[in-house]
Design a protein around this motif. Sequence first.
Motif, mmCIF file in Angstrom:
data_model
loop_
_atom_site.group_PDB
_atom_site.id
_atom_site.type_symbol
_atom_site.label_atom_id
_atom_site.label_comp_id
_atom_site.label_asym_id
_atom_site.label_seq_id
_atom_site.Cartn_x
_atom_site.Cartn_y
_atom_site.Cartn_z
ATOM 1 N N THR A 230 1.055 -1.343 0.058
ATOM 2 C CA THR A 230 0.187 -0.059 0.251
ATOM 3 C C THR A 230 1.049 1.083 -0.128
ATOM 4 O OG1 THR A 230 0.130 -0.115 2.449
ATOM 5 C CG2 THR A 230 -2.357 -1.606 1.227
ATOM 6 N N THR A 231 -0.089 2.866 -0.315
ATOM 7 C CA THR A 231 1.039 3.884 -0.543
ATOM 8 C C THR A 231 1.763 3.653 0.753
ATOM 9 O OG1 THR A 231 -0.032 4.506 -1.830
ATOM 10 C CG2 THR A 231 1.299 5.797 -0.804
ATOM 11 N N SER A 232 0.998 3.561 1.848
ATOM 12 C CA SER A 232 1.522 4.260 3.797
ATOM 13 C C SER A 232 2.388 3.175 3.455
ATOM 14 C CB SER A 232 0.080 4.001 4.049
ATOM 15 O OG SER A 232 -0.929 2.672 3.996
ATOM 16 N N GLU A 233 2.665 1.708 4.048
ATOM 17 C CA GLU A 233 4.340 0.810 3.758
ATOM 18 C C GLU A 233 4.702 1.304 2.364
ATOM 19 O OE1 GLU A 233 1.260 -3.030 4.339
ATOM 20 O OE2 GLU A 233 1.516 -2.862 2.752
ATOM 21 N N LEU A 234 4.690 1.495 1.769
ATOM 22 C CA LEU A 234 5.983 1.791 0.811
ATOM 23 C C LEU A 234 6.404 2.993 1.447
ATOM 24 C CD1 LEU A 234 7.490 1.311 -1.916
ATOM 25 C CD2 LEU A 234 5.421 2.767 -2.806
ATOM 26 N N ILE A 235 5.784 4.087 1.272
ATOM 27 C CA ILE A 235 6.477 5.713 2.002
ATOM 28 C C ILE A 235 6.701 5.134 3.059
ATOM 29 C CG2 ILE A 235 6.272 8.089 2.798
ATOM 30 C CD1 ILE A 235 5.791 7.304 0.018
ATOM 31 N N ALA A 236 6.775 4.240 4.969
ATOM 32 C CA ALA A 236 7.618 4.234 5.714
ATOM 33 C C ALA A 236 8.483 3.215 5.299
ATOM 34 C CB ALA A 236 6.385 2.701 6.582
ATOM 35 N N ARG A 237 8.673 2.129 4.211
ATOM 36 C CA ARG A 237 10.333 1.774 4.239
ATOM 37 C C ARG A 237 10.915 2.384 3.589
ATOM 38 N NH1 ARG A 237 8.865 -4.790 2.042
ATOM 39 N NH2 ARG A 237 7.180 -4.853 4.092
ATOM 40 N N MET A 238 10.663 3.664 2.902
ATOM 41 C CA MET A 238 11.429 4.194 1.976
ATOM 42 C C MET A 238 12.013 5.550 2.786
ATOM 43 S SD MET A 238 9.414 5.095 -1.731
ATOM 44 C CE MET A 238 10.861 6.209 -2.662
ATOM 45 N N ARG A 239 11.328 5.739 3.488
ATOM 46 C CA ARG A 239 11.397 7.344 4.498
ATOM 47 C C ARG A 239 13.031 6.368 5.326
ATOM 48 N NH1 ARG A 239 8.189 11.297 4.670
ATOM 49 N NH2 ARG A 239 6.066 10.580 4.965
ATOM 50 N N PRO A 240 13.647 5.150 5.631
ATOM 51 C CA PRO A 240 14.738 5.450 6.000
ATOM 52 C C PRO A 240 15.909 4.999 5.107
ATOM 53 C CG PRO A 240 12.882 3.704 7.356
ATOM 54 C CD PRO A 240 13.051 4.378 6.458
ATOM 55 N N THR A 241 15.636 5.004 3.990
ATOM 56 C CA THR A 241 16.559 4.917 2.874
ATOM 57 C C THR A 241 16.707 5.940 2.494
ATOM 58 O OG1 THR A 241 16.165 2.124 2.867
ATOM 59 C CG2 THR A 241 17.253 3.402 0.908
ATOM 60 N N VAL A 242 15.531 7.031 2.007
ATOM 61 C CA VAL A 242 16.146 8.328 1.439
ATOM 62 C C VAL A 242 16.044 9.247 2.004
ATOM 63 C CG1 VAL A 242 15.416 9.198 -0.566
ATOM 64 C CG2 VAL A 242 14.766 7.402 -1.063
ATOM 65 N N ALA A 243 17.470 10.028 1.763
ATOM 66 C CA ALA A 243 17.857 10.695 2.517
ATOM 67 C C ALA A 243 17.363 11.704 1.988
ATOM 68 C CB ALA A 243 19.423 11.181 2.448
ATOM 69 N N ASP A 244 16.475 12.355 1.068
ATOM 70 C CA ASP A 244 15.993 14.100 0.501
ATOM 71 C C ASP A 244 13.945 13.088 1.038
ATOM 72 O OD1 ASP A 244 15.093 15.954 -0.244
ATOM 73 O OD2 ASP A 244 15.959 15.520 -2.410
ATOM 74 N N GLU A 245 13.605 13.985 2.389
ATOM 75 C CA GLU A 245 12.527 14.066 2.343
ATOM 76 C C GLU A 245 11.545 14.451 1.596
ATOM 77 O OE1 GLU A 245 9.367 12.450 4.710
ATOM 78 O OE2 GLU A 245 11.686 12.253 4.945
ATOM 79 N N ALA A 250 7.296 13.847 -2.929
ATOM 80 C CA ALA A 250 6.481 14.991 -3.672
ATOM 81 C C ALA A 250 6.082 12.991 -4.320
ATOM 82 C CB ALA A 250 7.830 14.597 -4.645
ATOM 83 N N LEU A 251 6.752 11.800 -3.600
ATOM 84 C CA LEU A 251 6.338 10.399 -4.429
ATOM 85 C C LEU A 251 4.892 9.911 -4.158
ATOM 86 C CD1 LEU A 251 6.431 7.874 -5.775
ATOM 87 C CD2 LEU A 251 7.883 6.918 -3.579
ATOM 88 N N GLN A 252 4.798 10.463 -2.366
ATOM 89 C CA GLN A 252 3.969 10.682 -1.863
ATOM 90 C C GLN A 252 2.100 10.730 -2.218
ATOM 91 O OE1 GLN A 252 4.216 10.677 2.489
ATOM 92 N NE2 GLN A 252 1.994 10.196 3.183
ATOM 93 N N ARG A 253 2.373 11.908 -2.410
ATOM 94 C CA ARG A 253 1.442 12.969 -3.262
ATOM 95 C C ARG A 253 0.973 12.320 -4.740
ATOM 96 N NH1 ARG A 253 4.328 17.028 -1.406
ATOM 97 N NH2 ARG A 253 5.939 18.330 -3.653
#
Length: 301
Positions: A230-245, A250-253
């Motif tokens: 899901t979108t929330s699951e994907l964003i939660a996995r990306m945050r610790p890896t992607v340095a640029d918030e 932008a992807l979440q929107r």
Amino acid sequence: MVAGPAHAAQAAGPSQRTLSVDVDLDRDPVAVGEPFRTSVRVRVPDGIEVAYGELAGDDTLEALGPAEIVSAAGGDIAVYTLAAWVAGQPPSAWVPIRLLGPGGEMTTDSLRLRLPAVTSMLPAGDTVLAPRPAKALFVPPLYAGIGWWWWALLLAAIGAGAAAYRILTRRREGQEVRVTTDPRRWALAQLERTGRVDDADGGGEVHRRVSWVLRVYLSQIESTWSPDLTTSELIARMRPTVADEGVVEALQRLLEAADRVKFAGAPPVSARAPDALVAARKWVAAYPPPGSGATPSRRAA
């Protein structure tokens, strides 16, 4: 109350006179352990006081509380609440009394209470009882007790389950895409084709394809960013890896806008579809940053 006969009791007391005693009983017979009330009243001449004592219980007769003294014309009444524990003829019970004369002289005596016959709650000793067979918590029906409709219902349920499993399996297989070229180039090409789609539902198909392209593209970058998240699951996995918030936001929107069209039934706005395509192209071109060493790796999904 079951009234008992008044009787005379000869007590050697301060007045040396005959005392009149009344006894009462509220029920007769009683069952074993059933509470009942019995009372006693001693009528004495003027000037003599009577004090009632407590019943000393035993294994066959139990006092369920202290005696209750009730004031009445003709003398106080002592009421005893009892329970008998042995079936049979009325048991015997005596209570002490104390007589106090006008000159201070005192005499003690005892009175017999009126008690009921006691009946047992159990059947007679010669009664033969057939034990009730034990009942299981769940008794599965045997073949002989099952109608054809039960079998039809069971088979229909099994068929529905198998069909649902097959649909979910095919849907999962349909989400798996084999990317044989550079993932970034593949994603930009897919977005270019999306811009040429004849979107009859006013932008809904554009949003759905943008979401699909982005999710497949991310699954080529990192294997744990699966397209079925899901979108929330994907964003939660990306945050610790992607340095640029800002990249993550932008992807979440983009994904949440597509989710509102796909799942929430939000009406798509055709004027916003080109904006979604432009934003998606910019996002794919910017992440991962070209030349950062974190270029997308090819992976067969």
